[in-house]
Motif scaffolding. Structure first.
Motif, PDB file in Angstrom:
ATOM      1  N   MET A  78    -103.747  41.094 -61.439  1.00 46.73           N
ATOM      2  CA  MET A  78    -103.542  39.680 -61.111  1.00 46.73           C
ATOM      3  C   MET A  78    -103.845  38.795 -62.312  1.00 46.73           C
ATOM      4  N   TRP A  79    -104.966  39.025 -62.971  1.00 47.53           N
ATOM      5  CA  TRP A  79    -105.324  38.191 -64.119  1.00 47.53           C
ATOM      6  C   TRP A  79    -104.383  38.407 -65.291  1.00 47.53           C
ATOM      7  N   ALA A  80    -103.943  39.637 -65.495  1.00 50.31           N
ATOM      8  CA  ALA A  80    -102.989  39.905 -66.586  1.00 50.31           C
ATOM      9  C   ALA A  80    -101.678  39.164 -66.343  1.00 50.31           C
ATOM     10  N   LEU A  81    -101.174  39.237 -65.110  1.00 48.42           N
ATOM     11  CA  LEU A  81     -99.922  38.543 -64.784  1.00 48.42           C
ATOM     12  C   LEU A  81    -100.089  37.026 -64.860  1.00 48.42           C
ATOM     13  N   PHE A  82    -101.233  36.540 -64.394  1.00 48.53           N
ATOM     14  CA  PHE A  82    -101.469  35.101 -64.400  1.00 48.53           C
ATOM     15  C   PHE A  82    -101.530  34.553 -65.824  1.00 48.53           C
ATOM     16  N   THR A  83    -102.233  35.242 -66.709  1.00 48.89           N
ATOM     17  CA  THR A  83    -102.310  34.757 -68.088  1.00 48.89           C
ATOM     18  C   THR A  83    -100.957  34.847 -68.786  1.00 48.89           C
ATOM     19  N   ARG A  84    -100.163  35.875 -68.464  1.00 48.90           N
ATOM     20  CA  ARG A  84     -98.808  35.958 -69.027  1.00 48.90           C
ATOM     21  C   ARG A  84     -97.947  34.818 -68.500  1.00 48.90           C
ATOM     22  N   ALA A  85     -98.100  34.481 -67.208  1.00 48.61           N
ATOM     23  CA  ALA A  85     -97.345  33.364 -66.634  1.00 48.61           C
ATOM     24  C   ALA A  85     -97.752  32.050 -67.285  1.00 48.61           C
ATOM     25  N   LEU A  86     -99.047  31.881 -67.544  1.00 49.39           N
ATOM     26  CA  LEU A  86     -99.509  30.656 -68.215  1.00 49.39           C
ATOM     27  C   LEU A  86     -98.908  30.535 -69.607  1.00 49.39           C
ATOM     28  N   THR A  87     -98.790  31.657 -70.296  1.00 50.40           N
ATOM     29  CA  THR A  87     -98.208  31.648 -71.632  1.00 50.40           C
ATOM     30  C   THR A  87     -96.722  31.333 -71.591  1.00 50.40           C
ATOM     31  N   ALA A  88     -96.016  31.868 -70.596  1.00 51.70           N
ATOM     32  CA  ALA A  88     -94.568  31.697 -70.509  1.00 51.70           C
ATOM     33  C   ALA A  88     -94.150  30.424 -69.784  1.00 51.70           C
ATOM     34  N   GLY A  89     -95.057  29.832 -69.013  1.00 51.62           N
ATOM     35  CA  GLY A  89     -94.697  28.704 -68.165  1.00 51.62           C
ATOM     36  C   GLY A  89     -94.621  27.379 -68.904  1.00 51.62           C
ATOM     37  N   PRO A  90     -93.957  26.398 -68.267  1.00 54.67           N
ATOM     38  CA  PRO A  90     -93.818  25.073 -68.871  1.00 54.67           C
ATOM     39  C   PRO A  90     -95.117  24.271 -68.827  1.00 54.67           C
ATOM     40  N   SER A  91     -95.978  24.554 -67.825  1.00 55.49           N
ATOM     41  CA  SER A  91     -97.262  23.851 -67.737  1.00 55.49           C
ATOM     42  C   SER A  91     -98.217  24.676 -66.893  1.00 55.49           C
ATOM     43  N   THR A  92     -99.492  24.485 -67.139  1.00 51.64           N
ATOM     44  CA  THR A  92    -100.488  25.224 -66.365  1.00 51.64           C
ATOM     45  C   THR A  92    -100.490  24.793 -64.905  1.00 51.64           C
ATOM     46  N   VAL A  93    -100.165  23.536 -64.656  1.00 51.28           N
ATOM     47  CA  VAL A  93    -100.143  23.039 -63.277  1.00 51.28           C
ATOM     48  C   VAL A  93     -99.056  23.751 -62.473  1.00 51.28           C
ATOM     49  N   LYS A  94     -97.851  23.858 -63.027  1.00 49.27           N
ATOM     50  CA  LYS A  94     -96.761  24.510 -62.293  1.00 49.27           C
ATOM     51  C   LYS A  94     -97.058  25.987 -62.044  1.00 49.27           C
ATOM     52  N   VAL A  95     -97.616  26.650 -63.038  1.00 44.22           N
ATOM     53  CA  VAL A  95     -97.963  28.071 -62.872  1.00 44.22           C
ATOM     54  C   VAL A  95     -99.048  28.223 -61.816  1.00 44.22           C
ATOM     55  N   SER A  96    -100.066  27.386 -61.875  1.00 43.11           N
ATOM     56  CA  SER A  96    -101.166  27.465 -60.916  1.00 43.11           C
ATOM     57  C   SER A  96    -100.700  27.169 -59.492  1.00 43.11           C
ATOM     58  N   ILE A  97     -99.831  26.186 -59.340  1.00 47.31           N
ATOM     59  CA  ILE A  97     -99.310  25.845 -58.018  1.00 47.31           C
ATOM     60  C   ILE A  97     -98.473  26.996 -57.462  1.00 47.31           C
ATOM     61  N   THR A  98     -97.616  27.564 -58.278  1.00 46.10           N
ATOM     62  CA  THR A  98     -96.783  28.679 -57.835  1.00 46.10           C
ATOM     63  C   THR A  98     -97.649  29.875 -57.467  1.00 46.10           C
ATOM     64  N   ASN A  99     -98.639  30.157 -58.288  1.00 50.23           N
ATOM     65  CA  ASN A  99     -99.558  31.264 -58.028  1.00 50.23           C
ATOM     66  C   ASN A  99    -100.307  31.055 -56.722  1.00 50.23           C
ATOM     67  N   THR A 100    -100.843  29.866 -56.516  1.00 47.39           N
ATOM     68  CA  THR A 100    -101.615  29.569 -55.314  1.00 47.39           C
ATOM     69  C   THR A 100    -100.755  29.642 -54.058  1.00 47.39           C
ATOM     70  N   ALA A 101     -99.558  29.086 -54.119  1.00 50.20           N
ATOM     71  CA  ALA A 101     -98.664  29.131 -52.962  1.00 50.20           C
ATOM     72  C   ALA A 101     -98.285  30.575 -52.620  1.00 50.20           C
ATOM     73  N   SER A 102     -97.993  31.377 -53.626  1.00 47.60           N
ATOM     74  CA  SER A 102     -97.670  32.784 -53.412  1.00 47.60           C
ATOM     75  C   SER A 102     -98.858  33.526 -52.808  1.00 47.60           C
ATOM     76  N   ASN A 103    -100.025  33.286 -53.338  1.00 49.85           N
ATOM     77  CA  ASN A 103    -101.238  33.922 -52.832  1.00 49.85           C
ATOM     78  C   ASN A 103    -101.475  33.542 -51.376  1.00 49.85           C
ATOM     79  N   PHE A 104    -101.328  32.276 -51.063  1.00 53.04           N
ATOM     80  CA  PHE A 104    -101.559  31.771 -49.711  1.00 53.04           C
ATOM     81  C   PHE A 104    -100.621  32.434 -48.709  1.00 53.04           C
ATOM     82  N   LEU A 105     -99.337  32.477 -49.038  1.00 47.98           N
ATOM     83  CA  LEU A 105     -98.350  33.067 -48.139  1.00 47.98           C
ATOM     84  C   LEU A 105     -98.555  34.573 -48.007  1.00 47.98           C
ATOM     85  N   ALA A 106     -98.782  35.255 -49.117  1.00 45.14           N
ATOM     86  CA  ALA A 106     -98.982  36.704 -49.067  1.00 45.14           C
ATOM     87  C   ALA A 106    -100.252  37.056 -48.299  1.00 45.14           C
ATOM     88  N   THR A 107    -101.292  36.249 -48.442  1.00 46.95           N
ATOM     89  CA  THR A 107    -102.532  36.487 -47.704  1.00 46.95           C
ATOM     90  C   THR A 107    -102.296  36.374 -46.204  1.00 46.95           C
TER      91      THR A 107
END
Length: 152
Positions: A78-107
């Motif tokens: 999870m942390w490896a993918l998240f840090t790669r997404a932060l590096t590739a993403g347009p902003s940390t906010v968009k990556v964090s929001i997408t990550n959180t929404a995905s986590n919430f739904l999958a949970t």
């Protein structure tokens, strides 16, 4: 005949990474719960019965240990993918929001499937409101002038 050029995917790689990171975060939670849950005892007993073994505390301890190991592995992924997404993403906010929404739904989905948890309409309403809030924050972060949130 010349080979056709491969069509470029329209999905941004950071979105896939952020969604996968959220899914692994949810799996991390599932394995953490299975490490201490009563369902794990029942699973270990079923496993012993399936293989014709006597139910023993050692087998249950091994199953719990495997769940703990999978918890750690999912956390690392999870942390490896998240840090790669932060590096590739347009902003940390968009990556964090997408990550959180995905986590919430999958949970929620894993909770219903693995633990047979009831997720009522009020929960889904709250999830929809959180999702709408995430979209509004993402729109603001993207600089859309038509958003309802005033610029500060």
């Amino acid at each position: 005949m010349a080979p056709q050029p491969a069509q470029k995917s329209t999905t941004s790689p950071w979105i896939v990474l952020a969604v996968a990171s959220g899914a692994f975060a949810a799996l991390n939670g599932v394995f953490a719960k299975l490490t201490t849950d009563n369902n794990t005892t029942a699973f270990a007993q079923s496993l012993a019965h399936f293989f014709g073994l006597d139910s023993s505390p050692f087998l249950e301890l091994m199953v719990r240990g495997a769940c703990l190991g999978l918890n750690v592995v999912c956390n690392i992924i999870m942390w490896a993918l998240f840090t790669r997404a932060l590096t590739a993403g347009p902003s940390t906010v968009k990556v964090s929001i997408t990550n959180t929404a995905s986590n919430f739904l999958a949970t929620a989905l894993l909770g219903m499937i693995v633990f047979r948890e009831a997720v009522g309409g009020l929960w889904w309403l709250g999830a929809a409101m959180m999702g709408a809030g995430c979209i509004l924050v993402g729109m603001r972060e993207g600089g859309h002038r038509g958003s309802l949130i005033p610029e500060m």
